[in-house]
Scaffold this active site. Structure first.
Site, mmCIF file in Angstrom:
data_model
loop_
_atom_site.group_PDB
_atom_site.id
_atom_site.type_symbol
_atom_site.label_atom_id
_atom_site.label_comp_id
_atom_site.label_asym_id
_atom_site.label_seq_id
_atom_site.Cartn_x
_atom_site.Cartn_y
_atom_site.Cartn_z
ATOM 1 N N HIS A 107 20.320 5.464 15.554
ATOM 2 C CA HIS A 107 20.073 6.883 15.296
ATOM 3 C C HIS A 107 20.035 7.654 16.616
ATOM 4 C CE1 HIS A 107 15.868 6.604 16.518
ATOM 5 N NE2 HIS A 107 15.655 5.618 15.657
ATOM 6 N N HIS B 183 18.215 6.175 19.751
ATOM 7 C CA HIS B 183 18.964 5.143 20.489
ATOM 8 C C HIS B 183 20.122 5.786 21.247
ATOM 9 C CE1 HIS B 183 17.585 3.023 16.693
ATOM 10 N NE2 HIS B 183 16.888 2.450 17.642
ATOM 11 N N CYS C 132 0.566 -5.939 14.521
ATOM 12 C CA CYS C 132 1.405 -4.915 13.872
ATOM 13 C C CYS C 132 2.832 -5.439 13.819
ATOM 14 C CB CYS C 132 1.367 -3.598 14.637
ATOM 15 S SG CYS C 132 2.596 -2.423 14.006
ATOM 16 N N HIS D 90 3.475 3.235 13.715
ATOM 17 C CA HIS D 90 4.034 2.828 12.420
ATOM 18 C C HIS D 90 3.192 3.259 11.228
ATOM 19 C CE1 HIS D 90 6.096 0.273 15.381
ATOM 20 N NE2 HIS D 90 7.127 0.549 14.620
ATOM 21 N N LYS E 179 8.063 11.664 15.015
ATOM 22 C CA LYS E 179 9.028 10.848 15.744
ATOM 23 C C LYS E 179 10.146 10.404 14.807
ATOM 24 C CE LYS E 179 9.676 6.488 18.079
ATOM 25 N NZ LYS E 179 9.324 5.080 18.063
ATOM 26 N N LYS F 148 13.415 4.726 12.221
ATOM 27 C CA LYS F 148 14.002 4.140 11.020
ATOM 28 C C LYS F 148 12.925 3.759 10.011
ATOM 29 C CE LYS F 148 14.660 0.488 14.290
ATOM 30 N NZ LYS F 148 15.611 0.075 15.269
HETATM 31 O O1 ME8 Z 1 11.771 -1.506 20.795
HETATM 32 N N1 ME8 Z 1 13.207 9.188 20.458
HETATM 33 O O2 ME8 Z 1 13.872 -1.728 19.924
HETATM 34 P P1 ME8 Z 1 14.040 -0.386 19.063
HETATM 35 C C1 ME8 Z 1 13.697 8.715 21.606
HETATM 36 N N2 ME8 Z 1 13.936 -4.245 20.613
HETATM 37 N N3 ME8 Z 1 14.118 7.437 21.767
HETATM 38 C C2 ME8 Z 1 14.019 6.609 20.727
HETATM 39 C C3 ME8 Z 1 13.499 7.035 19.489
HETATM 40 C C4 ME8 Z 1 13.075 8.400 19.379
HETATM 41 N N4 ME8 Z 1 12.612 8.931 18.262
HETATM 42 N N5 ME8 Z 1 13.534 5.990 18.648
HETATM 43 C C5 ME8 Z 1 14.071 4.944 19.332
HETATM 44 C C6 ME8 Z 1 12.789 -2.143 20.614
HETATM 45 N N6 ME8 Z 1 14.371 5.315 20.590
HETATM 46 C C7 ME8 Z 1 12.945 -3.492 21.270
HETATM 47 C C8 ME8 Z 1 13.293 -3.279 22.737
HETATM 48 S S1 ME8 Z 1 13.881 -4.196 25.181
HETATM 49 C C9 ME8 Z 1 13.699 -5.603 25.996
HETATM 50 C C10 ME8 Z 1 13.421 -4.543 23.537
HETATM 51 C C11 ME8 Z 1 15.004 4.472 21.625
HETATM 52 O O3 ME8 Z 1 15.283 -0.558 18.278
HETATM 53 C C12 ME8 Z 1 14.160 4.405 22.868
HETATM 54 O O4 ME8 Z 1 14.941 3.957 23.930
HETATM 55 O O5 ME8 Z 1 12.794 -0.043 18.359
HETATM 56 C C13 ME8 Z 1 13.153 3.341 22.492
HETATM 57 O O6 ME8 Z 1 12.460 2.829 23.602
HETATM 58 C C14 ME8 Z 1 14.063 2.341 21.839
HETATM 59 O O7 ME8 Z 1 15.044 3.143 21.143
HETATM 60 C C15 ME8 Z 1 13.368 1.395 20.867
HETATM 61 O O8 ME8 Z 1 14.358 0.698 20.178
#
Ligand code: ME8
Length: 645
Positions: free
Chosen positions: A17, A20, A125, A145, A294, A297
């Site tokens: 989304h 990301h 969590c 969450h 925020k 997903k």
């Molecule tokens: O946390 N606004 O993966 P994830 C801005 N797999 N950025 C956002 C966002 C939002 N509303 N939502 C997601 C994980 N992001 C782990 C990471 S790393 C070794 C492991 C972006 O799929 C932002 O970069 O939940 C956030 O830190 C990341 O997606 C979290 O992705």
């Protein structure tokens, strides 16, 4: 010089989304910028594919975890080219190489006594895939969450994080740039002011099998964060890859604030345990919100980047995200805001500058870059501003202040648009004696276009490739690809033949905002009306009733006992007094002589004892969480008192 920039590896429990997309666009922009500076760059992104969340998502779809992760990881990989994002490496935690290196690392850390076996009970969590402390909960729930964590007790393996606490504190204190912006550094230091608990790094296979088996006990798999963070090393071929040698010392990680703790605490302590140098920088940004919540997903309020690209174009999306969000703070997404940026900043400001300048060059020089040398009255206004914009741009880009870098470039665009109005090339073209001056004016404009093509390239690579073609340059010309070579002034060769290209940014129509409908209900219940932006549709007659005029400010002084108000004496054309709430943004002496817009037929009111006969119009801007007023004015000389129609 080398740069290694990483994004988080995203969970494959749902499709990509805007959140990301933002992080990945930032990393892509930064790596393109570093390449413009002549650096060798490696940019890595990828997917995080183990753990409870993924196993559950696969089970929900009734497919094997492997089948599931292949599909969603593929969606992430396929999204990036749509956004103009070109990573050098896409890593998956299910890659065999990654898995075997994680096992080697676990064995090493275990052998040196930094991993031990113990019983633990805590609040877990699932969304975060980690144990939370009581302090982190808000009303008993995980704040990210919105669910209460489960109390879990089990025997597990633990990493001695506490052993490295002091070393980490010392490093953060000695290196102010280690975690930025500063508020996140402070947050981490405050967290570290309490004793650090050791980190549970295993999950029993009775509960979870979708993970990397511990090399020293196969009745456990590795905790997903311990597995995932190591991607930053395995992606470089650690321990003996050539890339590891070249890039590890300069690693910069980019994340949002949701995963600050794993990156600022778990990861550096893991690195210290491995005896490696710490990463160079952690850059932390805020959230994209929709209606103050925020985008996520698990909440289900996501905006899909591919759809935005379809509707607005890839470079518009890249520009919008980088311009709209002050790095480090939260930002709000709405289709109105992206349309406004597209129409105003891209179509009006940049697009018009480009098309007007190119059209005049075609008309007055046959589309050939003219020689400015014969000009007797040369001016350097554009050149001077370009020099200062270039410096501010580089500093802002290096510090992840993308909105600032773009603001600086838009100052140049705005000055160039004004330069056209004040120099009136069409009038110069009518007078054969002014040909030298005309050529100088056109040359200055085309040189601004070239510089913009260079500077904007990291943000809008596709558009800049088109602009370069229009300027008669090869796509890889150093004049638009190297800050060192192309950063100067007067470089576009005289005689270059310009090419015709399509409009850069066709305007988009703002979708009609629906009028909020208030239901009338018979019940005496208190109605909760959802706050929606009022469309405020009025008839033409209503609009005509508002008398807008241009007014010249002839005097200005603070209103006594008020921090906010200035008393303005204006000519419109008769003299009158208007009290304006702009004292926080303007000093009286800087606005005298300014032409502003006023509402001239408002009923007078008394403000702090002064009668105000009208209202001054100003734009209200939100910048870094603060609002600011900017007076509205007119683009050229206008007789005070003129009606605004
Ligand atoms: O946390 N606004 O993966 P994830 C801005 N797999 N950025 C956002 C966002 C939002 N509303 N939502 C997601 C994980 N992001 C782990 C990471 S790393 C070794 C492991 C972006 O799929 C932002 O970069 O939940 C956030 O830190 C990341 O997606 C979290 O992705």
């Amino acid at each position: 010089m080398t740069t290694y920039i990483t994004t988080p590896i995203y969970y494959v429990n749902a499709e990509p989304h805007l959140g990301h997309a933002y992080t990945t666009i930032v990393a892509d922009t930064y790596s393109r910028f570093r390449r413009l500076q002549g650096e060798k760059v490696r940019f890595q992104t990828g997917t995080d594919e183990h753990g409870d969340k993924i196993a559950e998502a696969a089970a929900r779809e009734g497919v094997s975890p492997k089948e599931y992760v292949d599909r969603i990881s593929g969606m992430f990989r396929d999204t990036w080219p749509l956004l103009g994002v070109a990573p050098d490496n896409f890593i998956r935690t299910t890659d065999a190489k990654h898995m075997s290196t994680v096992q080697k690392i676990l064995q090493q850390v275990y052998d040196q006594g930094d991993i031990y076996f113990d019983e633990y009970s805590g609040l877990y969590c699932k969304g975060c895939e980690r144990f939370l402390t009581e302090k982190e909960l808000v009303d008993g729930k995980c704040p990210d969450h919105q669910i209460a964590p489960a109390q879990i007790a089990e025997q597990n393996y633990f990493f001695r994080m506490s052993r490295y606490q002091q070393q980490l504190i010392d490093h953060i204190q000695a290196n102010p740039e280690f975690i930025t912006p500063e508020r996140y550094r402070n947050e981490v230091l405050s967290f570290l002011s309490e004793p650090l608990e050791d980190l549970c790094i295993s999950r029993p296979t009775s509960r979870l099998t979708w993970g990397i088996p511990l090399p020293f006990d196969d009745s456990f798999v590795t905790y997903v964060w311990f597995d995932a963070l190591i991607n930053y090393l395995t992606g470089l071929g650690y321990p003996d890859g050539e890339e590891f040698e070249s890039y590890w010392g300069v690693a910069e990680h980019l994340i949002a604030k949701d995963i600050l703790k794993p990156h600022a605490i778990y990861w550096p302590t893991m690195i210290l345990s491995l005896g490696l140098p710490l990463y160079k920088k952690l850059h932390v940004h805020g959230y994209w919100n929709v209606d103050e919540t925020k985008m996520s997903k698990s909440i289900g309020n996501v905006v899909r980047p591919a759809e935005l690209v379809e509707e607005y174009g890839v470079d518009c999306l890249r520009y919008f995200t980088l311009r709209e969000m002050s790095f480090g703070l939260d930002a709000s997404f709405s289709s109105e805001s992206i349309v406004a940026r597209k129409n105003s900043d891209l179509a009006n400001d940049l697009g018009n500058l480009y098309s007007r300048s190119m059209a005049m060059l075609v008309k007055y020089t046959g589309g050939v870059v003219p020689n400015p040398a014969a000009d007797q009255t040369s001016d350097t206004v554009l050149e001077e501003l370009a020099g200062s914009v270039l410096l501010r741009y580089q500093e802002a880009m290096e510090n992840f202040q993308f909105h600032r870098a773009l603001q600086a470039m838009w100052e140049l665009i705005s000055l160039a648009n004004k330069y056209i109005v004040t120099n009136e090339p069409w009038a110069l073209a009518k007078d054969p004696g002014q040909e030298g001056r005309l050529h100088a004016v056109l040359y200055n404009l085309v040189e601004v276009l070239r510089l913009l093509t260079l500077l904007l390239q990291p943000v809008m690579p596709g558009t800049c490739a088109k602009m370069a073609t229009g300027l008669g340059l090869e796509g890889d010309s150093p004049l638009v690809n190297s800050l060192e070579i192309g950063g100067g002034w007067g470089l576009l060769p005289v005689g270059t033949e310009l090419q015709k290209i399509d409009a850069l940014f066709p305007r988009v129509e703002q979708k009609k905002v629906k009028q909020p409908v208030q239901k009338v209900s018979g019940k005496k219940k208190k109605e909760k009306v959802k706050a929606e932006p009022l469309a405020g549709i009025i008839t033409f007659d209503q609009f005509k009733a508002v008398e807008l005029r241009v007014a010249e400010i002839v005097a200005a002084e603070p209103v006594k006992k008020s921090d906010r108000l200035l008393k303005l004496t204006v000519k419109a054309p008769e003299e009158r007094v208007i009290v304006a709430g702009i004292a926080e943004y303007y000093r009286p002496e800087e606005i005298v002589g300014m032409l502003v817009l006023i509402v001239a037929n408002l009923e007078p009111v008394r403000l702090m004892g002064v009668e105000s006969q009208g209202m001054v119009l100003a734009a209200k801007m939100e910048e870094e969480g603060k609002s600011r007023l900017v007076l509205s004015t007119v683009s050229g000389p206008v007789v005070p008192g003129s009606r605004v129609a």
